[in-house]
Design a protein around this motif. Structure first.
Motif, PDB file in Angstrom:
ATOM      1  N   LYS A 280       0.893  -1.120   0.124  1.00 12.06           N
ATOM      2  CA  LYS A 280       0.042   0.139   0.151  1.00 12.06           C
ATOM      3  C   LYS A 280       0.918   1.374  -0.153  1.00 12.06           C
ATOM      4  N   SER A 282       0.161   4.282   0.638  1.00  3.33           N
ATOM      5  CA  SER A 282       0.071   5.280   1.779  1.00  3.33           C
ATOM      6  C   SER A 282       0.788   4.661   2.994  1.00  3.33           C
ATOM      7  N   GLU A 404      -5.918   2.971   5.400  1.00  2.00           N
ATOM      8  CA  GLU A 404      -6.409   2.316   4.258  1.00  2.00           C
ATOM      9  C   GLU A 404      -5.755   0.779   4.483  1.00  2.00           C
ATOM     10  N   GLU A 406      -6.029  -2.896   5.949  1.00  2.52           N
ATOM     11  CA  GLU A 406      -7.174  -3.808   6.383  1.00  2.52           C
ATOM     12  C   GLU A 406      -7.002  -4.208   7.780  1.00  2.52           C
ATOM     13  N   PRO A 478      -3.313   8.827   3.777  1.00  3.35           N
ATOM     14  CA  PRO A 478      -4.954   8.853   3.466  1.00  3.35           C
ATOM     15  C   PRO A 478      -5.178  10.060   4.012  1.00  3.35           C
ATOM     16  N   ARG A 482      -7.979   6.189  10.335  1.00  6.07           N
ATOM     17  CA  ARG A 482      -8.840   5.069  10.872  1.00  6.07           C
ATOM     18  C   ARG A 482      -9.672   5.255  12.053  1.00  6.07           C
TER      19      ARG A 482
END
Length: 483
Positions: A280, A282, A404, A406, A478, A482
């Motif tokens: 990723k 980010s 971003e 998971e 991002p 989160r």
């Protein structure tokens, strides 16, 4: 009509009445790490005056701790999952106390550096257990209160810790001088051990079948050492060719660590980090941001503390009081970020970095105008502004970087960032410390303030460049933190 019989609801276990005492035990163990993470900024000159050694020794007393912490944090959380959080907290705290005593009794800089490395390894064992233990102790409806108490206490300790350390060095209690900075860990650790043994919950291990990736730890540790060692020692040794070769060799070793993690993942074995998070953009941008940001902050903090004491001849207490506006600004910055992160998202990082840059420019201007006549009051506002910007970044940074990531990657991603944060701190101490000490040369403390001012200005310019780099990298993170 038949009656429908329902099984009685299982009784909900009442929370342990001693859970708040357990929270204080976790806090006490955490405070030891906070106190020792900045000890060289306060006690470094006093340590050097007593034990001797060069400027590289001062850097190693700081970098040895953070480097060991960086390596140890790769497995610290996993050890809690395998053997139980309480057990690892108790072992880590006991080891931290004993290594603190070894620091206090050190007869030479070399012994102190080794003791600091051991401290860092035990710190990496205890630090990751805190949040998990709090979740184990408190019911869901009280978690907010528990974490709500945890944050301000840690923030207040960040402000008061260096001041307390400065008081202890200057007070010279029972002739202990700088050694009391480490001895203060003994009562803190004793309380954490005594209270923790009684009230911390012994939750069954969550991952007994997990196997530690020792080969990965060795690869990561060797790569970090190959990078940090020449940066710290190179200046004193005259930058021989082998120091540059060591730094170059760290690159393929970091690559080998990455390949090793991928192979273990494909084989279904446990890994130290989740390789998928590095795919990723980010997250990888966040890794670079963490290294640059914490390198700038930690390296500049060391250089500033050394400037005030070695350059201007301030006592440890006077130096910490001079830097207290920095800490107050950081405390207020963290409070602002906590309130506004949901609205501002990633923009909070750019606001904070802009304030840091403004503080650095103001500090450079102060040195340019006042020269060797710079006084403590000249630095109050620039340090306050710099600290406010820094504090705005501390609270939301990891949540933004993992915006971003998971759900199944969160634990590994957060653990890797903690380790990378300490690596960044070590790099900052190595690079900015080397620049600063190289500029002031062998001048005796307090005898060459103008030389020290020029050294501080060069360090400010490098920190400003790193701040600008972090500002640019921030656009790759991002937009929202989160949840």
């Amino acid at each position: 009509m038949t009656a429908i019989l329902e099984a009685p609801a299982a009784p909900v276990a009442a929370p342990d009445k001693r859970r708040w005492l357990g929270l204080f035990a976790v806090l006490s163990a955490t405070l030891m790490n906070l106190l020792d993470s900045t000890v060289v900024n306060v006690g470094g000159p006093a340590i050097q005056a007593d034990l001797g050694g060069g400027y590289a020794s001062l850097q190693w007393i700081a970098a040895g701790y953070t480097l060991a912490l960086a390596v140890g944090l790769l497995t610290g959380g996993r050890l809690g999952d395998m053997f139980g959080r309480k057990r690892m907290m108790m072992i880590g705290t006991a080891g931290f106390v004993l290594s603190s005593l070894a620091c206090a009794l050190s007869p030479t800089p070399e012994v102190l550096i080794v003791a600091r490395v051991v401290q860092g390894l035990f710190g990496a064992m205890l630090i990751p257990q805190g949040f998990g233990l709090i979740r184990d102790m408190f019911p869901p409806n009280e978690l907010g209160k528990a974490f709500g108490a945890f944050g301000p206490v840690i923030g207040l300790a960040t402000i008061l810790g260096p001041i307390v350390a400065g008081v202890l060095v200057d007070a010279d209690l029972l002739g202990t001088g700088w050694r009391m900075i480490f001895l203060i860990n003994l009562p803190l650790g004793a309380f954490a051990l005594a209270a923790g043994a009684k009230v911390l919950p012994s939750v069954p291990s969550a991952a007994r079948s997990t196997r530690l990736d020792l080969a990965g730890v060795v690869l990561a540790g060797a790569a970090m050492m190959l990078l940090i060692f020449p940066l710290v020692q190179g200046r004193e040794l005259g930058w021989p060719a082998w120091t540059l070769a060591m730094m170059g060799a760290s690159v393929p070793l970091f690559a080998a660590f990455g390949v090793h993690q991928l192979r273990r993942k494909r084989a279904g074995a446990d890994t130290l980090v989740e390789p998928s998070v590095f795919a990723k953009r980010s997250y990888t941008s966040g890794v670079v941001f963490v290294i640059v940001f914490f390198g700038a902050v930690c390296g500049f903090s060391l250089a500033t503390g050394m400037f005030l004491q070695l350059g201007l001849g301030y006592s440890a207490l006077r130096a910490t009081l001079t830097m207290s506006s920095w800490a107050v600004g950081a405390f207020l910055g963290t409070a602002f970020a906590a309130m506004r992160i949901a609205v501002l998202g990633r923009r909070i990082l750019h606001v904070g970095l802009s304030l840091m840059a403004a503080g650095l420019v103001a500090m450079y201007a102060v040195f340019e105008l006042a020269g060797s006549g710079v006084a403590a009051w000249h630095l109050i506002v620039p340090m306050f502004v710099f600290g406010g910007g820094m504090g705005m970044i501390f609270v939301p940074l990891f949540d933004i970087i993992m915006g971003e990531v998971e759900d199944h990657e969160v634990g590994s991603a957060a653990g890797a960032l903690e380790s990378i944060q300490q690596l960044g701190a070590s790099l900052g101490v190595a690079v900015l410390g080397t620049v600063f000490f190289g500029r002031i040369g062998a001048h005796a403390p307090g005898t060459a303030p103008l030389v020290a001012v020029h050294a501080a200005q060069v360090t400010i310019l490098i920190t400003l460049a790193l701040t600008a780099l972090a500002f640019a990298i921030g656009f790759l993170l991002p937009r929202k933190a989160r949840g």
